[in-house]
Design an enzyme around this catalytic site. Structure first.
Site, PDB file in Angstrom:
ATOM      1  N   GLY A  64       0.835  -1.194   0.000  1.00  0.00           N
ATOM      2  CA  GLY A  64       0.000   0.000   0.000  1.00  0.00           C
ATOM      3  C   GLY A  64       0.870   1.245   0.000  1.00  0.00           C
ATOM      4  O   GLY A  64       2.063   1.170   0.333  1.00  0.00           O
TER       5      GLY A  64
ATOM      6  N   ASP B 174     -13.858 -11.101 -22.932  1.00  0.00           N
ATOM      7  CA  ASP B 174     -14.748 -11.425 -21.820  1.00  0.00           C
ATOM      8  C   ASP B 174     -16.179 -11.691 -22.277  1.00  0.00           C
ATOM      9  O   ASP B 174     -16.770 -12.713 -21.944  1.00  0.00           O
ATOM     10  CB  ASP B 174     -14.728 -10.306 -20.780  1.00  0.00           C
ATOM     11  CG  ASP B 174     -13.326  -9.997 -20.284  1.00  0.00           C
ATOM     12  OD1 ASP B 174     -12.485 -10.918 -20.306  1.00  0.00           O
ATOM     13  OD2 ASP B 174     -13.069  -8.857 -19.893  1.00  0.00           O
TER      14      ASP B 174
ATOM     15  N   GLU C 130       5.340 -11.195  -5.650  1.00  0.00           N
ATOM     16  CA  GLU C 130       4.365 -11.410  -6.726  1.00  0.00           C
ATOM     17  C   GLU C 130       4.815 -10.833  -8.057  1.00  0.00           C
ATOM     18  O   GLU C 130       4.275 -11.183  -9.120  1.00  0.00           O
ATOM     19  CB  GLU C 130       3.003 -10.826  -6.337  1.00  0.00           C
ATOM     20  CG  GLU C 130       2.906  -9.305  -6.343  1.00  0.00           C
ATOM     21  CD  GLU C 130       3.396  -8.641  -5.062  1.00  0.00           C
ATOM     22  OE1 GLU C 130       3.049  -7.467  -4.842  1.00  0.00           O
ATOM     23  OE2 GLU C 130       4.129  -9.288  -4.285  1.00  0.00           O
TER      24      GLU C 130
ATOM     25  N   HIS D  34       8.386  -7.438  -2.964  1.00  0.00           N
ATOM     26  CA  HIS D  34       7.182  -7.913  -3.657  1.00  0.00           C
ATOM     27  C   HIS D  34       7.464  -9.239  -4.372  1.00  0.00           C
ATOM     28  O   HIS D  34       7.934  -9.246  -5.522  1.00  0.00           O
ATOM     29  CB  HIS D  34       6.713  -6.867  -4.678  1.00  0.00           C
ATOM     30  CG  HIS D  34       6.132  -5.641  -4.065  1.00  0.00           C
ATOM     31  ND1 HIS D  34       4.796  -5.535  -3.727  1.00  0.00           N
ATOM     32  CD2 HIS D  34       6.699  -4.473  -3.709  1.00  0.00           C
ATOM     33  CE1 HIS D  34       4.567  -4.354  -3.191  1.00  0.00           C
ATOM     34  NE2 HIS D  34       5.706  -3.680  -3.167  1.00  0.00           N
TER      35      HIS D  34
ATOM     36  N   LYS E 230      -8.367 -12.546 -16.326  1.00  0.00           N
ATOM     37  CA  LYS E 230      -8.326 -12.544 -17.786  1.00  0.00           C
ATOM     38  C   LYS E 230      -7.640 -13.784 -18.361  1.00  0.00           C
ATOM     39  O   LYS E 230      -8.136 -14.379 -19.331  1.00  0.00           O
ATOM     40  CB  LYS E 230      -7.612 -11.281 -18.273  1.00  0.00           C
ATOM     41  CG  LYS E 230      -7.501 -11.145 -19.782  1.00  0.00           C
ATOM     42  CD  LYS E 230      -8.823 -10.731 -20.403  1.00  0.00           C
ATOM     43  CE  LYS E 230      -9.076  -9.257 -20.150  1.00  0.00           C
ATOM     44  NZ  LYS E 230     -10.316  -8.787 -20.826  1.00  0.00           N
TER      45      LYS E 230
ATOM     46  N   CYS F  66       5.346  -5.948   1.818  1.00  0.00           N
ATOM     47  CA  CYS F  66       5.649  -4.513   1.786  1.00  0.00           C
ATOM     48  C   CYS F  66       4.909  -3.772   2.910  1.00  0.00           C
ATOM     49  O   CYS F  66       5.232  -3.955   4.074  1.00  0.00           O
ATOM     50  CB  CYS F  66       5.329  -3.940   0.408  1.00  0.00           C
ATOM     51  SG  CYS F  66       6.064  -2.309   0.114  1.00  0.00           S
ATOM     52  N   TYR F  67       3.899  -2.960   2.599  1.00  0.00           N
ATOM     53  CA  TYR F  67       3.122  -2.302   3.652  1.00  0.00           C
ATOM     54  C   TYR F  67       2.534  -3.347   4.599  1.00  0.00           C
ATOM     55  O   TYR F  67       2.466  -3.132   5.818  1.00  0.00           O
ATOM     56  CB  TYR F  67       2.000  -1.463   3.026  1.00  0.00           C
ATOM     57  CG  TYR F  67       1.095  -0.779   4.033  1.00  0.00           C
ATOM     58  CD1 TYR F  67       1.430   0.461   4.568  1.00  0.00           C
ATOM     59  CD2 TYR F  67      -0.093  -1.377   4.451  1.00  0.00           C
ATOM     60  CE1 TYR F  67       0.598   1.096   5.491  1.00  0.00           C
ATOM     61  CE2 TYR F  67      -0.933  -0.754   5.371  1.00  0.00           C
ATOM     62  CZ  TYR F  67      -0.575   0.479   5.886  1.00  0.00           C
ATOM     63  OH  TYR F  67      -1.399   1.099   6.799  1.00  0.00           O
TER      64      TYR F  67
END
Length: 508
Positions: free
Chosen positions: A53, A224, A168, A166, A364, A80-81
């Site tokens: 964040g 989509d 990810e 991070h 997606k 992180c945050y």
């Protein structure tokens, strides 16, 4: 089904974390930090991940959470945050870092279940100005960098782990392995989230929900709505009506391709509304990007709902809503970069039995996998991201019929050449822009004063950041030569070498 909670504290990578977890065959869902503790307890999550964040934990106006969440007996990973928040909640101290860390940083790991099968030294992606200046009691330091004395910590007794970087993001060398370790070594997940039975299960659910009623779906030609149409068609066949509004701002011949695909591949009623001239009139004299988006969106739904009112029988309304469209962010008010949303508000005078959203739990990439299994053409399933307002926001300034044709023809040449040489597989997105600039040129001994076309091509894993693509010069030369020779009113081609940030992928 096992579930991991991604608790969002306003991190820009919240969706990316959930996607990375799902890549490891574990279902993840995102809730904002405002979700109450009882809701979290009832959902029986296998693990909880706190996102990053933009705030400071010692600023009491920042997103916080009750420290009781650390006593639920559920494994927690803070990122992180989220890492700093755990330290703050557990009685540690967080301060402004003497040296901020941004980008790729060398990380030194110490033994930990979180770092199983990971080299002692690796590269991680950092983005922080605060740091843990004092670890909370019961925690041990499991990682450092040159400027961050506590880049990771753990409390194995309570199964709480935290990293300042991070994992990810693909720039973190062993980030995927760290998430895998959290899921399987710490949360003891079995990995039961698989796509193999999604189509069969969803079709059966749709049949049970819809019965013999009708369904109307707004088909844009995007991934989509196309996959949603394919699923519903398998369930109810001709009881599905797809309304395709062709506003004249699609790529060259794309409207015809969409119509041919859905009238030959699936059993459904396909209604095409051609209204390009109406849109051009509505956009006459308009140059401001947000105003263009608003006009295109407003007129699109006016045409769409007018067509719906002609239907003899209304049953359910279907949308191609996917999971990112309906996530409530933990960020609060965010800067409006551009208007975009995939959930439709219905007019008061139109009443449906309910809303059908068969893709509402998918990202997606998962939607694309479903589309492939449905037999939808690869050209459509792997259709590159295309803005809702279409070419309307790739034409800078006023939109006219002449400009649309120029851009359609130039973009077609670019896509045709990339397909022929096979380089398109190296690119996440590529397209042409008409910046509204005219330049002096010479053709056949004659002076010209014609349009400049810009080419944009990027590489990225997640579109959170993107780098301009290093397309070989000979390919760019061939594309430029074809555009200036084959497209009328173009005498110059330039290549955009701006990354994201500071730019965005689209120009408007």
């Amino acid at each position: 089904m096992e579930k991991i909670l991604v608790l969002d504290f306003g991190g820009q990578y919240n969706q990316l974390i959930a996607r990375r977890v799902r890549d490891h065959r574990v279902y993840a869902e995102i809730l904002p930090y405002t979700a109450d503790l009882e809701t979290i307890r009832k959902n029986k999550y296998k693990g909880i991940i706190f996102t990053g964040g933009p705030n400071s934990v010692y600023d009491m106006s920042s997103p916080h959470y009750t420290k009781d969440i650390l006593s639920l007996g559920i494994p927690v990973l803070g990122i992180c945050y989220g890492c700093q928040l755990i330290a703050w909640m557990a009685g540690g101290e967080v301060s402004t870092a003497p040296v901020s860390e941004y980008g790729k940083i060398e990380f030194c790991a110490k033994p930990s279940p979180l770092f199983k099968n990971i080299e002692e030294r690796s590269v991680v992606w950092m983005s922080h100005t605060d740091y843990i200046s004092k670890m909370p009691e019961g925690f041990e330091n499991i990682g450092t960098t040159d400027d961050c004395p506590c880049a990771a910590m753990q409390n194995t007794e309570k199964n709480i782990y935290a990293v300042q970087f991070h994992p990810e993001v693909t720039h973190s060398q062993y980030g995927s392995q760290m998430l895998y370790n959290f899921l399987y070594e710490i949360c003891h997940c079995k990995g039961d989230w698989v796509m193999d039975n999604f189509i069969e299960n969803t079709v059966e659910k749709l049949k049970a929900q819809i019965g013999d009623k009708k369904v109307i779906l707004g088909l844009s030609g995007g991934v989509d709505s196309s996959v949603a149409a394919g699923l519903i068609s398998k369930a109810i066949g001709s009881n599905l009506t797809c309304v395709f509004v062709d506003q004249g701002l699609m790529r060259k011949d794309e409207g015809d391709f969409v119509e041919k695909t859905f009238t030959t591949l699936f059993d459904m009623n396909f209604v095409r509304v051609n209204c390009g001239e109406t849109f051009i009139q509505k956009l006459k004299g308009v140059t401001e990007p947000e105003e263009k988006r608003t006009i295109i969106g407003t007129e699109f739904y006016k045409v769409f709902w007018d067509e719906i009112r002609k239907q003899n029988e209304l049953g359910y309304f279907a949308q191609g809503t996917i999971y990112p469209d309906r996530i409530e962010s933990g960020k609060g008010d965010a800067d409006k970069i551009k208007t975009h949303h995939n959930q439709v508000k219905m007019p008061d005078d139109i009443e449906f039995l309910g809303i059908i959203e068969p893709l509402e739990d998918l990202f997606k990439d998962e939607v694309r996998r479903v589309g492939e299994r449905l037999g939808i053409p690869k050209k459509l399933v792997w259709r590159q991201p295309f803005p809702g307002p279409g070419l309307g926001v790739r034409i800078i300034g006023e939109i006219t019929a002449e400009k649309i044709k120029i851009l359609q023809d130039a973009d077609w040449v670019l896509r045709d050449e990339m397909a022929k040489n096979g380089y398109e597989k190296n690119l996440a997105q590529f397209f042409c822009v008409l910046p509204g600039v005219k330049t002096v040129g010479v053709m056949g001994d004659h002076r010209t004063y014609e349009n400049l076309v810009a080419i944009r091509a990027v590489t990225t894993d997640d579109f959170m950041t993107a780098d301009w693509a290093r397309v070989p010069y000979d390919i760019l030369a061939k594309v430029s030569n074809r555009i200036t020779n084959e497209v009328e009113h173009v005498n110059r081609v330039v290549y955009d070498i701006t990354s994201k940030p500071p730019g965005t992928v689209e120009w408007e």
